[in-house]
Design a protein around this motif. Sequence first.
Motif, mmCIF file in Angstrom:
data_model
loop_
_atom_site.group_PDB
_atom_site.id
_atom_site.type_symbol
_atom_site.label_atom_id
_atom_site.label_comp_id
_atom_site.label_asym_id
_atom_site.label_seq_id
_atom_site.Cartn_x
_atom_site.Cartn_y
_atom_site.Cartn_z
ATOM 1 N N PHE A 498 0.844 -1.196 0.000
ATOM 2 C CA PHE A 498 0.000 0.000 0.000
ATOM 3 C C PHE A 498 0.879 1.246 0.000
ATOM 4 C CE2 PHE A 498 -2.692 -3.266 1.787
ATOM 5 C CZ PHE A 498 -3.914 -3.039 1.171
ATOM 6 N N LEU A 514 -8.831 -1.876 3.245
ATOM 7 C CA LEU A 514 -8.383 -0.654 2.589
ATOM 8 C C LEU A 514 -9.413 0.459 2.732
ATOM 9 C CD1 LEU A 514 -10.044 -0.479 -0.347
ATOM 10 C CD2 LEU A 514 -8.489 -2.326 -0.909
ATOM 11 N N SER A 518 -5.792 4.764 1.839
ATOM 12 C CA SER A 518 -4.694 3.791 1.883
ATOM 13 C C SER A 518 -4.103 3.542 0.500
ATOM 14 C CB SER A 518 -5.188 2.470 2.461
ATOM 15 O OG SER A 518 -6.169 1.890 1.615
ATOM 16 N N PRO A 521 -4.275 -1.706 -3.353
ATOM 17 C CA PRO A 521 -3.162 -2.623 -3.079
ATOM 18 C C PRO A 521 -2.449 -3.054 -4.360
ATOM 19 C CG PRO A 521 -5.262 -3.759 -2.881
ATOM 20 C CD PRO A 521 -5.584 -2.307 -3.032
#
Length: 582
Positions: A498, A514, A518, A521
Amino acid sequence: MGLTTALYTSLSGLVTSSQALEVAGNNIANVNTTAFKSSRALFETQISQNILSPAGPSANLGGRNPSQVGLGVRISGIQRDFTGGTLQPTGKNTDVAIEGNGFFILNQSGSTRYTRAGTFSLDRDFNLVAPDGSLVQGFSVDSQFNVVQGVLGKLTIPVGALTLAEPTEEVRFAGNLNAGDNADIATNGSRILSTAMSEQSTGLAATAATLLTDLQRPADDGVSPPVPMFQGGGVIQIRGIQKGGATLPDRTFEINSTNSTGSDAAGTTLGEFATFLDEILGIDSSILGGPPQVTETAGVNITASGELEIIGNTGYLNRIDLTGVNILHDGRPQFTLSKTADATGESATTVFVAFDSLGTPLTMEMTMVLEQKKELGGTVWRFYAQSEADSDIDRVLGNGLIEFDSNGRLVSIEPDTVLIDRENTGAETPQIIRLSFGEASVSALADTNAGSQVSAISQDGSPIGTLEDFSITEDGTIVGVFSNSLLRSLGQLAMAMFANPAGLVDTGGNTYNLTINSGTPQIVTPGSGGSGRMVGGAIEIANVELSEEFITLINASTGYSASSRVLTTSDRLIQELLAVIR
């Protein structure tokens, strides 16, 4: 107004001190939580009340600073610390820790979650799972146990259930083939000849087309009634034949157009029986004439005089020892056989075991024979490969030439493979096996003491084995250990990276989800993209520093007590004020 402000600011101090105590208390409570990430409370002042505004200098007066009264404190944020914790070895192969950045990926009832806690285990279906049953995500392997990256899925480690066999693809040899003056060049193979035979019906010399039931020895001509050598429907037994000093397996041949007795083969003519002998003796008839000095073609033939002629391949260790007592019918020998020449030529033999795709052991034999010493230096050898494991009755797998230079170093081998048939066995067929002599492992130097010695030193196949154990490597690959000593990849753990890990939201159970802050990913393999490496058989402990937390507790407690003292003082002042008014 002053007392009200004091009460308000003191109350805000009490609230923030309580929140700081909550954060510190949570950190201390989770000091033994696997991979727990500590948090810290950040404070900021609230708005301030202006009592007197600032003013700049003038001709008659100097400048004046603002006069303000603060209106308390508040929490500006609670910040999580994602620095790595100390790794603690556990010795449990399902435990794994991350040394660096990155998160494990879990499938929690269809929802994706992220965690740093690698306290995994196997469920009843051999799935790698988190303590709450969430499926650990990673990359699977194909049929050849190669990791296929791209699509995430559950990881399965079927310990005790997965079996594996590996077919032999290469056999490696080592040794020395004696090329000294005492090494004889091959000039001929074994030659075994029977007495002449004729047809009972015509009296003419027997041919390949002569029926076995019409076959008789010349000594039996004119005998009344005629005595044939064989009876229809009978079985010929082949026993105790030796080749190269080793005894060949017993074989049977039914005298019939079809095999009704479970014999190794069946036939009705002398030619069919000759072919049968050629195959069970392992004579390679594909060498037309053999080396230049050999004038006879190897094989089993019928001469013009009606004799059964057996000519073996060259090389002393290809010699055939066969007499009439080795071929029986109704318990009695029928052929009168005598050896007229023995096999010659420096040779070496090695016997080794290979494996087919089902893990079945295949005993194979390799014989190397000196065929030529070149005028300009160097030698030429011929290898003969044989095996009883070939699915047809013919033992021959193939032959080839091996050439060495004047220094005894390998120049070439052609061909460098042999084929073994595995039809009707369920295994892959034909199986191709490469013969590796290596530039330095096999030589052709003069060795008058030991002679020629070559051995199969290794092969890459294996029998059937069961998955017994596994380990997780630095790049997250799950390596299975099988009982046959094979190591194979069973999958690979994936990691999520992240841009802002602090933006993740704690969803409980050591997992995160998430958020909009954030970032999305990035799915990577361990060790790439700054994700850090994995350490199998270990866990990451909490990064809580107890000494710092105790300091935080003391500071929060002191702030709480001081704010309380302000409240009690303000309360006393208010009481005195009320008394004055009364």
